[in-house]
Design a protein around this motif. Structure first.
Motif, PDB file in Angstrom:
ATOM      1  N   MET A   1     -74.199 -22.465 -35.171  1.00 19.00           N
ATOM      2  CA  MET A   1     -74.557 -22.448 -33.754  1.00 19.00           C
ATOM      3  C   MET A   1     -75.539 -21.309 -33.489  1.00 19.00           C
ATOM      4  O   MET A   1     -75.370 -20.207 -34.002  1.00 19.00           O
ATOM      5  CB  MET A   1     -73.310 -22.262 -32.879  1.00 19.00           C
ATOM      6  CG  MET A   1     -72.431 -23.491 -32.809  1.00 19.00           C
ATOM      7  SD  MET A   1     -73.255 -25.017 -32.252  1.00 19.00           S
ATOM      8  CE  MET A   1     -73.538 -24.615 -30.524  1.00 19.00           C
TER       9      MET A   1
ATOM     10  N   ASN B   1     -68.021 -26.039 -40.130  1.00 16.32           N
ATOM     11  CA  ASN B   1     -67.483 -25.633 -38.836  1.00 16.32           C
ATOM     12  C   ASN B   1     -65.953 -25.760 -38.814  1.00 16.32           C
ATOM     13  O   ASN B   1     -65.247 -24.851 -38.354  1.00 16.32           O
ATOM     14  CB  ASN B   1     -68.130 -26.509 -37.759  1.00 16.32           C
ATOM     15  CG  ASN B   1     -67.744 -26.092 -36.371  1.00 16.32           C
ATOM     16  OD1 ASN B   1     -66.701 -26.518 -35.889  1.00 16.32           O
ATOM     17  ND2 ASN B   1     -68.523 -25.249 -35.741  1.00 16.32           N
TER      18      ASN B   1
ATOM     19  N   ARG C   1     -60.430 -25.293 -30.339  1.00 15.27           N
ATOM     20  CA  ARG C   1     -61.721 -24.903 -30.926  1.00 15.27           C
ATOM     21  C   ARG C   1     -62.526 -26.143 -31.313  1.00 15.27           C
ATOM     22  O   ARG C   1     -63.728 -26.225 -31.047  1.00 15.27           O
ATOM     23  CB  ARG C   1     -61.495 -24.034 -32.178  1.00 15.27           C
ATOM     24  CG  ARG C   1     -60.958 -22.629 -31.927  1.00 15.27           C
ATOM     25  CD  ARG C   1     -62.047 -21.584 -31.644  1.00 15.27           C
ATOM     26  NE  ARG C   1     -63.130 -21.505 -32.609  1.00 15.27           N
ATOM     27  CZ  ARG C   1     -63.171 -20.714 -33.684  1.00 15.27           C
ATOM     28  NH1 ARG C   1     -62.157 -19.907 -33.950  1.00 15.27           N
ATOM     29  NH2 ARG C   1     -64.225 -20.691 -34.484  1.00 15.27           N
TER      30      ARG C   1
ATOM     31  N   THR D   1     -64.478 -27.968 -28.550  1.00 19.30           N
ATOM     32  CA  THR D   1     -65.644 -27.322 -27.940  1.00 19.30           C
ATOM     33  C   THR D   1     -66.714 -26.909 -28.945  1.00 19.30           C
ATOM     34  O   THR D   1     -67.809 -26.538 -28.546  1.00 19.30           O
ATOM     35  CB  THR D   1     -65.220 -26.052 -27.164  1.00 19.30           C
ATOM     36  OG1 THR D   1     -64.422 -25.250 -28.032  1.00 19.30           O
ATOM     37  CG2 THR D   1     -64.437 -26.408 -25.931  1.00 19.30           C
ATOM     38  N   GLU D   2     -66.413 -26.956 -30.253  1.00 19.26           N
ATOM     39  CA  GLU D   2     -67.362 -26.421 -31.237  1.00 19.26           C
ATOM     40  C   GLU D   2     -67.774 -27.379 -32.337  1.00 19.26           C
ATOM     41  O   GLU D   2     -68.887 -27.270 -32.854  1.00 19.26           O
ATOM     42  CB  GLU D   2     -66.746 -25.212 -31.945  1.00 19.26           C
ATOM     43  CG  GLU D   2     -66.657 -23.987 -31.092  1.00 19.26           C
ATOM     44  CD  GLU D   2     -65.879 -22.914 -31.815  1.00 19.26           C
ATOM     45  OE1 GLU D   2     -66.048 -22.743 -33.040  1.00 19.26           O
ATOM     46  OE2 GLU D   2     -65.070 -22.254 -31.150  1.00 19.26           O
TER      47      GLU D   2
ATOM     48  N   ARG E   1     -63.559 -26.389 -22.199  1.00 25.27           N
ATOM     49  CA  ARG E   1     -64.128 -25.044 -22.331  1.00 25.27           C
ATOM     50  C   ARG E   1     -63.149 -23.998 -21.783  1.00 25.27           C
ATOM     51  O   ARG E   1     -62.941 -22.944 -22.376  1.00 25.27           O
ATOM     52  CB  ARG E   1     -65.467 -24.984 -21.584  1.00 25.27           C
ATOM     53  CG  ARG E   1     -66.337 -23.837 -21.975  1.00 25.27           C
ATOM     54  CD  ARG E   1     -67.807 -24.177 -21.976  1.00 25.27           C
ATOM     55  NE  ARG E   1     -68.220 -24.898 -23.174  1.00 25.27           N
ATOM     56  CZ  ARG E   1     -68.323 -24.365 -24.382  1.00 25.27           C
ATOM     57  NH1 ARG E   1     -68.045 -23.098 -24.587  1.00 25.27           N
ATOM     58  NH2 ARG E   1     -68.715 -25.079 -25.414  1.00 25.27           N
TER      59      ARG E   1
END
Lengths: 81, 150
Positions: free
Chosen positions: A59, B61, B116, B119-120, B143
């Motif tokens: 990100m 991620n 997490r 949102t990611e 969020r």
């Protein structure tokens, strides 16, 4: 060369998933502006306030720097899970 | 021990639970979460969805999210599966399973990983239904849910 990827609704709106460009160095936001200048139809969808970016699959923020060899992705907020 | 996988095939919750429990005598607690495709969103009927992701980024991620959970709680095993591609209503999308010696850590880590991920993790849903094909909009509530972990 910089490889730019677009995902989800942004990819659909731009009509392309991938774009390559030469000779650019600057920030993520400068890249966004540059892509919009080169492709005027992309300006509105790319400049939308909620569009996020990743540089080399991490990100990134508006000020993250982009250089030759990088992979940059632009996408809307994620909706998995 | 972590098992993290992004896949198109469906998964069986019983098999996931068995993998979390097998030869695992030290962990007395196991918390699991399953997210499935539901038949409505924003007031419109939904018949199915297609899940897109960013292949190069997703695995990395998810690994980071699980590693962060491990740094917060004493965990035994973690299994995190997320499907991509087309799915029908009622099909399962995501599985999170966490074992620990105590329930508080297992519950909290399972909750944290999902908050997490929502949102990611670079996944996007395209729903099909009454309103045609619609990209799902992100929710403020997802969020806000993240704020409790900061």
């Amino acid at each position: 060369m910089i490889k730019v990827l677009f995902f989800a609704s942004l990819r659909a709106r731009l009509g392309t998933a991938e774009y390559r460009l030469q000779n650019f160095s600057g920030s993520v936001d400068e890249l966004r502006a540059h892509l919009g200048e080169q492709n005027p139809k992309w300006q509105a969808p790319l400049m939308a306030a909620d569009i996020q970016a990743a540089v080399n699959r991490e990100m990134a923020s508006a000020t993250t720097s982009v250089a030759d060899g990088d992979e940059v992705a632009f996408f809307p907020p994620v909706t998995g899970g | 021990m972590d098992f993290i996988e992004v896949r198109t095939e469906s998964f069986a919750v019983a098999e996931e639970f068995a993998a979390l429990r097998a030869h695992n005598r030290s962990d007395g607690a196991c918390a699991m979460f399953v997210g499935s495709v539901r038949d409505f969103n924003a007031g419109a009927g939904v018949s199915g969805l297609a899940l897109e992701h960013y292949p190069g980024m997703t695995q990395k991620n998810l690994q980071r999210i699980v590693a962060d959970a491990r740094s917060r709680w004493e965990l035994g095993r973690v299994r995190l599966l997320h499907r991509v591609g087309p799915m029908a209503v009622e099909e399962d999308i995501v599985f999170v399973g966490v074992t620990s010696s105590h329930r508080q850590s297992a519950f909290a880590a399972c909750h944290y990983i999902m908050d997490r991920l929502k949102t990611e993790a670079p996944f996007w849903k395209l729903e099909s239904g009454d309103a045609g094909d619609t990209w799902v909009a992100a929710r403020d509530s997802d969020r806000q849910a993240l704020e409790k972990w900061q």
